[in-house]
Structure formats: structure tokens, C-alpha cells
Design a protein around this motif. Structure first.
Motif, PDB file in Angstrom:
ATOM      1  N   GLY A 173       1.017  -1.079  -0.009  1.00 24.50           N
ATOM      2  CA  GLY A 173      -0.036   0.048  -0.072  1.00 24.50           C
ATOM      3  C   GLY A 173       0.796   1.206   0.002  1.00 24.50           C
ATOM      4  O   GLY A 173       0.512   2.277  -0.471  1.00 24.50           O
ATOM      5  N   SER A 174       2.122   1.218   0.686  1.00 27.09           N
ATOM      6  CA  SER A 174       2.916   2.636   0.690  1.00 27.09           C
ATOM      7  C   SER A 174       3.303   3.001  -0.786  1.00 27.09           C
ATOM      8  O   SER A 174       3.087   4.092  -1.130  1.00 27.09           O
ATOM      9  CB  SER A 174       4.160   2.206   1.713  1.00 27.09           C
ATOM     10  N   SER A 175       3.539   1.820  -1.620  1.00 27.27           N
ATOM     11  CA  SER A 175       4.255   2.160  -2.834  1.00 27.27           C
ATOM     12  C   SER A 175       2.812   2.614  -3.655  1.00 27.27           C
ATOM     13  O   SER A 175       3.186   3.475  -4.530  1.00 27.27           O
ATOM     14  CB  SER A 175       4.903   0.715  -3.432  1.00 27.27           C
ATOM     15  N   VAL A 176       1.965   2.149  -3.429  1.00 28.43           N
ATOM     16  CA  VAL A 176       0.625   2.161  -4.360  1.00 28.43           C
ATOM     17  C   VAL A 176       0.152   3.798  -3.909  1.00 28.43           C
ATOM     18  O   VAL A 176      -0.004   4.488  -4.857  1.00 28.43           O
ATOM     19  CB  VAL A 176      -0.685   1.094  -4.080  1.00 28.43           C
ATOM     20  N   ASP A 177       0.136   4.035  -2.568  1.00 29.32           N
ATOM     21  CA  ASP A 177      -0.235   5.476  -1.969  1.00 29.32           C
ATOM     22  C   ASP A 177       0.644   6.711  -2.680  1.00 29.32           C
ATOM     23  O   ASP A 177      -0.001   7.351  -3.260  1.00 29.32           O
ATOM     24  CB  ASP A 177      -0.458   5.381  -0.571  1.00 29.32           C
ATOM     25  N   CYS A 178       2.250   6.261  -2.713  1.00 26.76           N
ATOM     26  CA  CYS A 178       3.052   7.212  -3.094  1.00 26.76           C
ATOM     27  C   CYS A 178       2.596   7.460  -4.728  1.00 26.76           C
ATOM     28  O   CYS A 178       2.676   8.523  -5.095  1.00 26.76           O
ATOM     29  CB  CYS A 178       4.388   6.585  -2.785  1.00 26.76           C
ATOM     30  N   ALA A 179       2.643   6.388  -5.384  1.00 21.38           N
ATOM     31  CA  ALA A 179       2.506   6.485  -6.815  1.00 21.38           C
ATOM     32  C   ALA A 179       1.123   7.239  -6.967  1.00 21.38           C
ATOM     33  O   ALA A 179       1.316   8.010  -7.931  1.00 21.38           O
ATOM     34  CB  ALA A 179       2.368   5.111  -7.477  1.00 21.38           C
ATOM     35  N   LYS A 180      -0.028   7.014  -6.398  1.00 26.97           N
ATOM     36  CA  LYS A 180      -1.000   7.493  -6.715  1.00 26.97           C
ATOM     37  C   LYS A 180      -1.129   9.245  -6.431  1.00 26.97           C
ATOM     38  O   LYS A 180      -1.411   9.881  -7.070  1.00 26.97           O
ATOM     39  CB  LYS A 180      -2.179   7.076  -5.486  1.00 26.97           C
ATOM     40  N   ALA A 181      -0.482   9.462  -5.316  1.00 28.79           N
ATOM     41  CA  ALA A 181      -0.195  10.864  -5.135  1.00 28.79           C
ATOM     42  C   ALA A 181       0.765  11.555  -6.062  1.00 28.79           C
ATOM     43  O   ALA A 181       0.515  12.691  -6.452  1.00 28.79           O
ATOM     44  CB  ALA A 181       0.168  11.160  -3.698  1.00 28.79           C
ATOM     45  N   ILE A 182       1.664  10.744  -6.531  1.00 27.61           N
ATOM     46  CA  ILE A 182       2.467  11.275  -7.708  1.00 27.61           C
ATOM     47  C   ILE A 182       1.569  11.445  -8.940  1.00 27.61           C
ATOM     48  O   ILE A 182       1.778  12.629  -9.506  1.00 27.61           O
ATOM     49  CB  ILE A 182       3.580  10.269  -8.032  1.00 27.61           C
ATOM     50  N   CYS A 183       0.694  10.760  -9.182  1.00 29.15           N
ATOM     51  CA  CYS A 183      -0.051  10.733 -10.475  1.00 29.15           C
ATOM     52  C   CYS A 183      -0.884  12.145 -10.356  1.00 29.15           C
ATOM     53  O   CYS A 183      -0.961  12.858 -11.268  1.00 29.15           O
ATOM     54  CB  CYS A 183      -1.290   9.642 -10.442  1.00 29.15           C
ATOM     55  N   GLY A 184      -1.310  12.577  -9.207  1.00 32.96           N
ATOM     56  CA  GLY A 184      -1.946  13.820  -8.895  1.00 32.96           C
ATOM     57  C   GLY A 184      -1.216  15.202  -8.987  1.00 32.96           C
ATOM     58  O   GLY A 184      -1.545  15.979  -9.649  1.00 32.96           O
ATOM     59  N   ALA A 185      -0.102  14.702  -8.315  1.00 30.00           N
ATOM     60  CA  ALA A 185       1.092  15.880  -8.010  1.00 30.00           C
ATOM     61  C   ALA A 185       1.686  16.279  -9.541  1.00 30.00           C
ATOM     62  O   ALA A 185       1.885  17.499  -9.618  1.00 30.00           O
ATOM     63  CB  ALA A 185       2.215  15.443  -7.097  1.00 30.00           C
ATOM     64  N   ALA A 186       1.713  15.517 -10.523  1.00 32.75           N
ATOM     65  CA  ALA A 186       2.413  15.490 -11.665  1.00 32.75           C
ATOM     66  C   ALA A 186       1.511  16.963 -12.383  1.00 32.75           C
ATOM     67  O   ALA A 186       2.221  17.489 -13.244  1.00 32.75           O
ATOM     68  CB  ALA A 186       2.052  14.222 -12.202  1.00 32.75           C
ATOM     69  N   PHE A 187       0.352  16.902 -11.838  1.00 25.43           N
ATOM     70  CA  PHE A 187      -0.478  18.067 -12.517  1.00 25.43           C
ATOM     71  C   PHE A 187      -0.496  19.395 -11.725  1.00 25.43           C
ATOM     72  O   PHE A 187      -1.546  20.152 -12.024  1.00 25.43           O
ATOM     73  CB  PHE A 187      -1.864  17.460 -13.180  1.00 25.43           C
ATOM     74  N   TYR A 188      -0.135  19.269 -10.850  1.00 29.75           N
ATOM     75  CA  TYR A 188      -0.193  20.403  -9.789  1.00 29.75           C
ATOM     76  C   TYR A 188       1.154  20.938  -9.586  1.00 29.75           C
ATOM     77  O   TYR A 188       2.209  20.603  -9.399  1.00 29.75           O
ATOM     78  CB  TYR A 188      -0.493  19.662  -8.250  1.00 29.75           C
ATOM     79  N   ASP A 189       1.010  22.644  -9.596  1.00 27.10           N
ATOM     80  CA  ASP A 189       2.129  23.451  -9.703  1.00 27.10           C
ATOM     81  C   ASP A 189       2.775  23.752  -8.233  1.00 27.10           C
ATOM     82  O   ASP A 189       3.967  23.979  -8.222  1.00 27.10           O
ATOM     83  CB  ASP A 189       1.855  24.739 -10.239  1.00 27.10           C
TER      84      ASP A 189
END
Ligand code: NZQ
Ligand code: ZN
Length: 386
Positions: free
Chosen positions: A97-113
Motif C-alpha cells: 500500500g505504501s508504494s501504491v499510495d505514493c504512486a497515486k499521490a505522484i499521479c495527482g501531483a504531476a499535474f499540480y504546480d
């Protein structure tokens, strides 16, 4: 009852499914980012299978290794920077879950300034994100089929969630054989996490939930039947498969349909996780019996009876409170006897220095709780669990 239910994650389940990942992600672009933790995916063959499949599909990739258990916002920042720098088309999480959660947040942060922590702190619902694919190696969090990621910020001592429809994984590859290498203690913690997601959804004041109560009871019985077996026989496929398939259904919204979803135990555990780096499922298990005893009353006893009779087979002709207390004792025997989880927060390194701070955060999240607790009651509960 009134609700909306939509979980668009495709599940590919069974031995060897991770080998299909290349052909699946190729439809989303040419460049991926693989996000993972320590060395477990290199030891159990996950890394080799995934990268061979990507190569075969003509896909290139970058990597973000070293995601911490209880993933830090700094790892999210690193991953988002890689996505922006290299024009990443999709993200693959390989691990627990830690890798999945980190990846999820990365997916969102990739479009956030701004700083990635804004997504957590400001509760910005993520509506635009890179597509996420998951190769799961630990049955626990259900992050493989939900829209949330739990991130820790050691600088502020906070552990909290980022949520949004765009974060739901597109495809999750669940191969139970990858969970054979999960150590007994982590298997227990994962099983306790699945159990707790179900418990705190099930203990809810909504009426007319016969169908979803039955599904929840089935998940609970699955944990009781297979948790210890998976610890004692790590490669027991029946146990690993059933736990792996129970995991997402405990949290993907199905058993919450028509309910209030107050989620008290996670609300009590996450502030502890902000201050102390403890294993999520162990913290939950330790708190559960204390929470049960605090909320048992004339108003809630019928739910305890239902739980005790349907999950542990307690004699339904006994006095209601006797059944309820037997159900709590059976829960303790399951968590601390069979799963061998430590009984106290003290054993996890938690002390009494920050009880007020933690209780303050937990008390602020009680709006929809099954039985709302005051800050003082929470301090008392934490102290009893120490
Ligand atoms: O880092 P590696 O080397 O991969 O080792 C991990 C880690 O040390 C190891 N592990 C994972 N799969 C393995 C394995 N070891 C051997 N063989 C395998 N197949 O297990 C350790 C723990 O991994 P981690 O990913 O941290 O565990 P878990 O899946 O329990 O995830 C916990 C995190 O998820 C959050 C928790 O708060 C915590 O931060 N949660 C996420 C939720 C969500 N997104 O919906 C809901 C949950 O309630 C939870 O809050
Ligand atoms: Zn959990």
C-alpha cells in the motif's frame, strides 16, 4: 437507502498476470515511471516480470525506488518532479500500500504546480492525474481499488489522505503468489487492516443494510479463517488468494453503500502515525478492543450481537451483553492470539508525550462517527492502549 457506486478499476487476478502489464500500459503511452519500496520486488520476481513485459511491449521507463512504509511527502515530490521532467505517460506502483499510495499521490501531483502537500492539507479533490497501474504484493490496504492515498509529513507530524476520482487505479494486477514472501508479522498487520476497514464500515447506525452487512461478515470470516493460516503456511495459495481478494472489497465502497461511513478507528490511528512511525495495521488492531468497549451500550449492543453471532458463531440465545462481551473477547483472541499482534501501543514505541495533540486531531474527525468521542475520551482510550 441512497448512494452512488462506481469503481472503474479492472482487476486481473491470478498467477502470472503481472506479465500482461506491458501490453496494457502500451495503450497509454511510451514512457512509464515504476514506483516501489525496498528490495522486496527484486527478491520475489515482481521487478523482473514487470520490466521484461515493458521491454517486450516497447515501453521505456524511469524508476522511483525507496518509497518508505508510511510514504513521505518528500517521495511524492521526487516522483512528481520525475514525471514533469521526463514527460511520463503513466505510473506503475509495484509493492504494498505504501508504494501504491505514493504512486497515486505522484499521479495527482504531476499535474499540480504547488507543493504536493497542498493536495493533502487543502483536501483538494484530484480530478486530473496520470493513469495508475498497480502490481500488488501485500494484501492489506485496498489501495489497489480505491481513490485514496495516505501520505505522511514528518515535518508537521501529520498523516492524512489525498482523494479524488482520478486517482483510482486503471488496472490492478493481483497475483497471490507474490504475497507468499510477505513475513508473518506483515501478513498479520495486513489482515488486521482488512479486518478494521470492514469493522468500522459495518459498525454504523444506518438501517436496511442486510445485503452489505452479509458481504462485510464474509470478509471478516475470511480474515479469521485465513490470517493465521497464511502466517503459518506462507505459500498456502487458498489463504493468500482469499486474503488478496478480500482486501479491496473491504474499502472499495461496496460495503459502505447506504451507510454513514464514520471510520473512527482510522481517525484514531492516523494521528498516532503522524507522530510515531508504526505499522498501520498493528496500531488499528491494538485500538479496536478499546474502542469496542467504549462504544458498547444499549444503543449499540444489537450490532455487537449480530457481529458475534455471524462472525464468531456465538450462541444467539445468550444475554445480549454477554454475547457482545464474548464477541470482543473473540476479537482479541483473533488479533492477539492467532495473529500474534502486540497488545499495546507501548510495544510499538508510542509513549504518553503527545496524547493530547493526537486526540485533538482525532476528535476533529468525529462528525460522522458511529459513536462520537470527545477529546478527553480519546486521550483516555489512547492511555488505556499504551
Ligand atoms: O519496501 P519493500 O521492500 O517492498 O517491503 C515492504 C515493507 O517493508 C514489505 N513487503 C511488501 N510486499 C512484500 C513485502 N515483503 C516481502 N514480500 C512481499 N511480497 O512490507 C512492508 C510494508 O509495506 P507497506 O506497503 O508499507 O504495507 P501496507 O500495504 O500495509 O501499506 C501501509 C500504508 O498504506 C496506508 C497506511 O496508512 C500505510 O501508510 N493505507 C492506505 C489506504 C488506502 N490508500 O486506501 C488505506 C489504509 O487504511 C491505510 O491507511
Ligand atoms: Zn487501513
Amino acid at each position: 437507502m441512497k448512494f452512488q457506486y462506481h469503481v472503474p478499476t479492472q482487476i486481473r487476478f491470478g498467477k502470472g498476470v503481472a506479465g500482461e502489464i506491458g501490453s496494457v500500459v502500451a495503450a497509454y503511452g511510451k514512457t512509464g515511471l515504476i514506483v516501489y519500496g525496498g528490495s522486496s520486488i527484486k527478491r520475489n520476481g515482481v521487478y523482473d516480470t514487470v520490466t521484461a513485459s515493458l521491454k517486450e511491449a516497447g515501453v521505456t521507463w524511469y524508476e522511483l525506488p525507496g518509497v518508505e512504509p508510511n510514504p513521505r511527502v518528500t517521495s511524492v515530490e521526487k516522483g512528481a518532479a520525475l514525471c514533469k521532467e521526463h514527460g511520463i505517460d503513466f505510473v506503475i506502483a509495484a509493492g504494498g500500500g505504501s508504494s501504491v499510495d505514493c504512486a497515486k499521490a505522484i499521479c495527482g501531483a504531476a499535474f499540480y504546480d504547488g507543493p504536493a502537500w497542498d493536495l493533502v492539507e487543502k483536501h483538494l479533490p484530484v480530478t486530473k492525474a496520470l493513469p495508475l497501474f498497480v502490481v500488488l504484493t501485500l494484501a492489506a490496504t485496498g489501495s489497489e481499488m480505491d481513490a485514496g492515498a495516505i501520505i505522511t509529513n514528518p515535518a508537521t507530524k501529520e498523516k492524512s489522505g489525498v482523494f479524488g476520482p482520478a486517482l483510482v487505479p486503471r488496472v490492478s494486477f493481483l497475483d497471490p503468489t507474490y504475497t507468499y514472501t510477505v513475513p508473518a508479522r506483515q501478513t498479520a498487520a495486513g489482515t488486521a487492516d482488512i479486518y478494521t476497514h470492514t469493522i468500522e464500515t459495518y459498525f454504523d447506525s444506518a438501517k436496511d443494510t442486510y445485503f452489505v452487512d452479509g458481504v462485510a461478515e464474509s470478509i471478516l470470516r475470511t480474515c479469521v479463517k485465513y490470517g493465521k493460516l497464511a502466517m503459518d503456511e506462507p505459500d498456502n495459495d487458498e489463504a493468500r488468494s482469499n486474503l488478496m481478494w478480500a482486501s479491496p472489497w473491504a474499502i472499495n465502497g461496496l460495503i459502505g453503500c447506504g451507510r454513514n461511513e464514520g471510520w473512527t478507528l482510522h481517525g484514531l490511528q492516523h494521528p498516532i502515525g503522524g507522530w510515531y512511525d508504526i505499522t498501520h495495521g498493528e496500531g488499528l488492531a491494538i485500538l479496536m478492543p478499546h474502542w469496542f468497549r467504549k462504544i458498547l451500550s444499549d444503543k449499540t449492543v444489537d450490532k455487537f450481537v449480530q457481529y458475534g453471532v455471524n462472525v464468531f458463531g456465538i450462541d444467539p440465545t445468550l444475554d445480549k451483553f454477554e454475547i457482545a462481551n464474548k464477541a470482543i473477547e473473540a476479537t482479541e483472541e483473533f488479533l492477539f492470539g492467532q495473529l500474534r499482534i502486540p497488545r499495546t501501543l507501548g510495544e510499538l514505541g508510542v509513549d504518553d508525550k503527545h496524547l493530547e495533540d493526537m486526540a485533538q486531531v482525532a476528535a476533529a474527525g468525529m462528525a460522522r462517527a458511529y459513536v462520537p468521542l470527545t477529546k478527553d475520551e480519546i486521550v483516555e482510550l489512547y492511555r488505556a492502549a499504551l
